[in-house]
Design a protein around this motif. Structure first.
Motif, short mmCIF file in Angstrom:
data_model
loop_
_atom_site.label_atom_id
_atom_site.label_comp_id
_atom_site.label_asym_id
_atom_site.label_seq_id
_atom_site.Cartn_x
_atom_site.Cartn_y
_atom_site.Cartn_z
N SER A 100 0.83 -1.21 0.00
CA SER A 100 0.00 0.00 0.00
C SER A 100 0.86 1.26 0.00
N LEU A 101 2.10 1.15 0.45
CA LEU A 101 3.02 2.29 0.48
C LEU A 101 3.71 2.50 -0.87
N ASP A 102 4.26 1.43 -1.43
CA ASP A 102 4.87 1.49 -2.75
C ASP A 102 3.94 0.76 -3.71
N ARG A 103 3.30 1.49 -4.57
CA ARG A 103 2.22 0.93 -5.39
C ARG A 103 2.73 0.15 -6.61
N SER A 104 4.03 0.05 -6.78
CA SER A 104 4.55 -0.69 -7.93
C SER A 104 4.57 -2.19 -7.63
N PRO A 105 4.60 -3.02 -8.65
CA PRO A 105 4.60 -4.47 -8.44
C PRO A 105 5.87 -4.95 -7.75
N VAL A 106 5.74 -6.04 -7.01
CA VAL A 106 6.90 -6.76 -6.51
C VAL A 106 7.42 -7.64 -7.64
N VAL A 107 8.71 -7.56 -7.92
CA VAL A 107 9.26 -8.31 -9.06
C VAL A 107 10.11 -9.49 -8.61
N SER A 153 3.40 -12.46 -12.64
CA SER A 153 2.12 -11.78 -12.87
C SER A 153 1.80 -10.89 -11.68
N TRP A 154 0.91 -9.92 -11.93
CA TRP A 154 0.53 -8.94 -10.90
C TRP A 154 -0.84 -8.39 -11.26
N SER A 155 -1.73 -8.38 -10.29
CA SER A 155 -3.07 -7.84 -10.54
C SER A 155 -3.01 -6.32 -10.56
N PRO A 156 -3.58 -5.68 -11.57
CA PRO A 156 -3.52 -4.21 -11.66
C PRO A 156 -4.20 -3.57 -10.45
N GLU A 168 11.74 -7.01 -3.69
CA GLU A 168 12.25 -6.00 -4.61
C GLU A 168 11.08 -5.49 -5.45
N PHE A 169 10.85 -4.19 -5.42
CA PHE A 169 9.75 -3.57 -6.14
C PHE A 169 10.22 -3.06 -7.50
N ALA A 170 9.28 -2.96 -8.42
CA ALA A 170 9.60 -2.45 -9.76
C ALA A 170 10.12 -1.03 -9.69
N SER A 171 9.73 -0.28 -8.67
CA SER A 171 10.17 1.11 -8.50
C SER A 171 11.65 1.20 -8.11
N GLY A 172 12.22 0.07 -7.68
CA GLY A 172 13.59 0.07 -7.18
C GLY A 172 13.65 0.00 -5.66
N ALA A 173 12.52 0.22 -4.99
CA ALA A 173 12.49 0.15 -3.53
C ALA A 173 12.71 -1.29 -3.06
N ILE A 174 13.26 -1.42 -1.86
CA ILE A 174 13.48 -2.72 -1.24
C ILE A 174 12.64 -2.78 0.04
N GLY A 175 11.93 -3.88 0.21
CA GLY A 175 11.13 -4.09 1.42
C GLY A 175 11.63 -5.30 2.19
N ARG A 176 11.52 -5.22 3.50
CA ARG A 176 11.90 -6.34 4.37
C ARG A 176 10.76 -6.60 5.34
N ALA A 219 -5.52 -7.63 -2.29
CA ALA A 219 -5.42 -8.80 -1.40
C ALA A 219 -4.81 -9.99 -2.12
N THR A 220 -5.10 -10.13 -3.41
CA THR A 220 -4.50 -11.20 -4.21
C THR A 220 -3.00 -10.98 -4.39
N ASN A 221 -2.60 -9.74 -4.63
CA ASN A 221 -1.17 -9.45 -4.76
C ASN A 221 -0.42 -9.72 -3.46
N THR A 222 -1.05 -9.45 -2.35
CA THR A 222 -0.44 -9.76 -1.05
C THR A 222 -0.21 -11.26 -0.94
N MET A 223 -1.20 -12.06 -1.33
CA MET A 223 -1.04 -13.51 -1.27
C MET A 223 -0.01 -14.00 -2.29
N ARG A 224 0.02 -13.38 -3.45
CA ARG A 224 1.01 -13.75 -4.47
C ARG A 224 2.43 -13.55 -3.93
#
Length: 337
Positions: free
Chosen positions: A181-188, A332-335, A211-219, A308-313
């Protein structure tokens, strides 16, 4: 406000939390409960003065309810959710959405084809502490996100009630959802790690790097290793580093603590605090939002089925990576908006 007759499927610990919070939701009357453990369902019905203990899901759906809350074990959401939607009921299902992408897709399709509302109960979306960080980030207060780190610690003695499900699917989903919800780009890409310290079935320590498509890193990190005797029921936190600044949320050291002859304790005062005979906090905020949307006809946007689907993915990729010892690239990533 429109009146709603609500049924609850699943009378476990969080099912009772729903019943408690519903006491503070105007215009809602719980008409029936159902659980495979009839004694447990009967006990909650007596405690919360609910008129009917259904002997089957079909009996509950035929009891004139408008809305169904599904708080069954994590892998048992699909059946009651789809049955309720097909019976013309609006549905609130506890997180995680499911434990497989197939189940997520089936429930999403059922919601779309039935025309009824379906919301996944991602609690942190309605916690004011996390909401402030999300709003500040969206406003550009710290610029582009560089990195995010979220943790969730729980007492060791409570794990036996949740060990049936991998912590990435049961606990990490809270924090994965917030990061998405913070970084709206897909996780790659996802790299997961897990350890069994005291457990035997599922790991009691899990960490994931996103790793997000934006370049951000999440832990994200979840553990069930807090000593029971320490009196610390939860150790949650979130740190966000941006190109122009940073933000931080930490629940330990606790601002609220109790020192007694039984020792030290730090009660939760944010997620589902019991007050005046009902559960308040983030859970109540979630239910108030859900019923406000139903009453007004407003589309549910605070948490969508695609999100919610992207979270589960992402969570499932974390599990796959932890078990294989390799990075997992998401194909894949749900828009999302």
């Amino acid at each position: 406000m429109k009146e709603f007759r609500t049924g609850l499927v699943g009378c476990g610990l969080f099912g009772e939390s729903h019943l408690s919070a519903l006491q503070a939701v105007p215009g809602v009357a719980v008409a029936a409960v159902f659980d495979l453990d009839v004694a447990r369902a009967s006990s909650l019905a007596a405690k919360y003065q609910i008129p009917m203990v259904a002997r089957s899901l079909e009996e509950l759906l035929a009891a004139g309810v408008d809305v169904v809350h599904v708080a069954t074990p994590e892998h048992c959401h699909r059946g009651p959710v789809i049955a309720a939607l097909q019976a013309g009921k609006d549905v609130l299902v506890e997180k995680p959405f499911a434990t497989s992408l197939e189940d997520c897709a089936a429930m999403t399709e059922a919601a779309q084809s039935s025309g009824r509302a379906l919301m996944v109960g991602h609690l942190l979306r309605f916690d004011p502490r996390y909401a402030v960080l999300r709003e500040e980030t969206a406003a550009g207060r710290i610029g582009r996100i560089v990195a995010m780190s979220a943790k969730r610690g729980r007492m060791r003695g409570g794990f036996h009630m949740y060990e049936r499900t991998h912590p990435a699917l049961c606990n990490c989903v809270h924090d994965i959802d917030i990061l998405l919800s913070l970084d709206r780009s897909p996780v790659v890409r996802v790299r997961g790690f897990e350890r069994k310290i005291h457990s035997t079935l599922n790991p009691d320590w899990v960490m994931g790097i996103l790793e997000f498509a934006s370049g951000a890193i999440g832990r994200v990190e979840t553990n069930w290793l807090l000593p029971d005797a320490a009196g610390v029921g939860l150790d949650d936190g979130l740190q966000i580093t941006g190109e122009l600044g940073s933000m931080s949320l930490s629940m330990q050291p606790a601002g609220l603590s109790v020192w007694s002859e039984q020792g030290y304790s730090a009660p939760d005062a944010g997620y589902e605090t019991r007050m005046y005979g009902a559960a308040h906090g983030a859970l109540l905020n979630e239910l108030l939002y859900f019923y406000r949307c139903l009453a007004s006809g407003q589309a549910i946007s605070a948490i969508t089925l695609q999100e919610a689907t992207n979270t589960m993915r992402t969570a499932l990729a974390l599990v796959e990576s932890a078990r294989s010892g390799r990075d997992v690239e998401l194909q894949s990533w749900s828009p999302v908006r």
